[in-house]
Design an enzyme around this catalytic site. Sequence first.
Site, PDB file in Angstrom:
ATOM      1  N   SER A 189       0.859  -1.184   0.000  1.00 52.78           N
ATOM      2  CA  SER A 189       0.000   0.000   0.000  1.00 52.78           C
ATOM      3  C   SER A 189       0.894   1.231   0.000  1.00 52.78           C
ATOM      4  O   SER A 189       2.086   1.150   0.317  1.00 52.78           O
ATOM      5  CB  SER A 189      -0.885  -0.016   1.263  1.00 52.78           C
ATOM      6  OG  SER A 189      -1.436   1.252   1.531  1.00 52.78           O
TER       7      SER A 189
ATOM      8  N   TYR B 237      -0.918  -0.114  10.762  1.00 58.04           N
ATOM      9  CA  TYR B 237      -1.026  -0.599   9.384  1.00 58.04           C
ATOM     10  C   TYR B 237       0.192  -0.156   8.569  1.00 58.04           C
ATOM     11  O   TYR B 237       0.796  -0.950   7.835  1.00 58.04           O
ATOM     12  CB  TYR B 237      -2.317  -0.082   8.754  1.00 58.04           C
ATOM     13  CG  TYR B 237      -2.538  -0.540   7.328  1.00 58.04           C
ATOM     14  CD1 TYR B 237      -2.950  -1.840   7.060  1.00 58.04           C
ATOM     15  CD2 TYR B 237      -2.329   0.324   6.256  1.00 58.04           C
ATOM     16  CE1 TYR B 237      -3.155  -2.264   5.762  1.00 58.04           C
ATOM     17  CE2 TYR B 237      -2.531  -0.093   4.947  1.00 58.04           C
ATOM     18  CZ  TYR B 237      -2.949  -1.390   4.706  1.00 58.04           C
ATOM     19  OH  TYR B 237      -3.146  -1.813   3.413  1.00 58.04           O
TER      20      TYR B 237
END
Length: 323
Positions: A281, A294
């Site tokens: 990501s 995250y």
Amino acid sequence: MARYFLLEDDYVVSEVWQSLIRQVDVEGKVSVFPSVSALRQRYPDINKIQEDCDVIISDIFLSGDETGVDFIKLLTPEMQSKTVLSSSVKADKGDHLLQENSLKCQYLEKPFNFAAARTVLRRLAAIPENNQGNLPKMLDKKTSHMPVFLITGANSGIGLALADLLSQEKSYRLALTAREKGEEFLRRRFVENENLIIVPMDLTKDDQIVAAVDTVLMKWKNIDVLINNAGVCYRSVVEQMDSKSELEQMQTNYFGPMTLIRRVLPTMRENGRGKIINISSLAGILGMPTMSAYSASKHALEGASEALWHELRIFGINVTVVR
């Protein structure tokens, strides 16, 4: 099926060569070495190299304590005749260089004439002209090899999109994994058959990872492509993030994928090829507000992926990160 040793320190050129090899010899085994030193470290006895290899492809100007030319000089004339030297040196100058050094090998200029390179590879590996290979499908329909894909988190997002797409291609075998609830969805959406199985797997539980890989290997013997897609994200500012949620993100997004990679590597290394695709990501390169855990997990995955790329390329295993 021939055995190829590829000595190339340029990643892009290495990928081109591997693509060309698989176009003409889809079941060929490719071992990649970034330098002569790396090859000699693995094979101190040069005679063993000649026993374990059918075709050698080497860049003339390899880095290390020996150049490609120096190394080829050590080979027997018979093995030299099964060798391709390449570089950006013009073809006529390259041929002259071979003559100067009394080398019996073939010279190809980079960037390659792909048709000529395929012809040379077929000749050296004694592959018939009518064996065209099929790189886009990774399958020669005249062979029994069907690449096996293991996709985690196949019940949603990118994983589901890949499962939908690849399940339409009869040249592939798919092992789709998900947690318990996701598994129920997969069973409603897909019908298991000889080329598609659904395997329960929670990346936070090592025993399930081991069981899932064992199930796939027991059925198909190989795992050619691993796609680490599964992931979780719980948003919260650092001050309010609880340790349980933080640990679950690290386990699902980093520790689990790394455990899975370790389980599939032995079979990939034995086959001399494989592909590991880690879905990351933008949070893997940028720290995002309310996404600290995250972001940390994806940073860890990307760092490990870069290290793996260097560690595994000599075995013909490629590692890719997708953001």
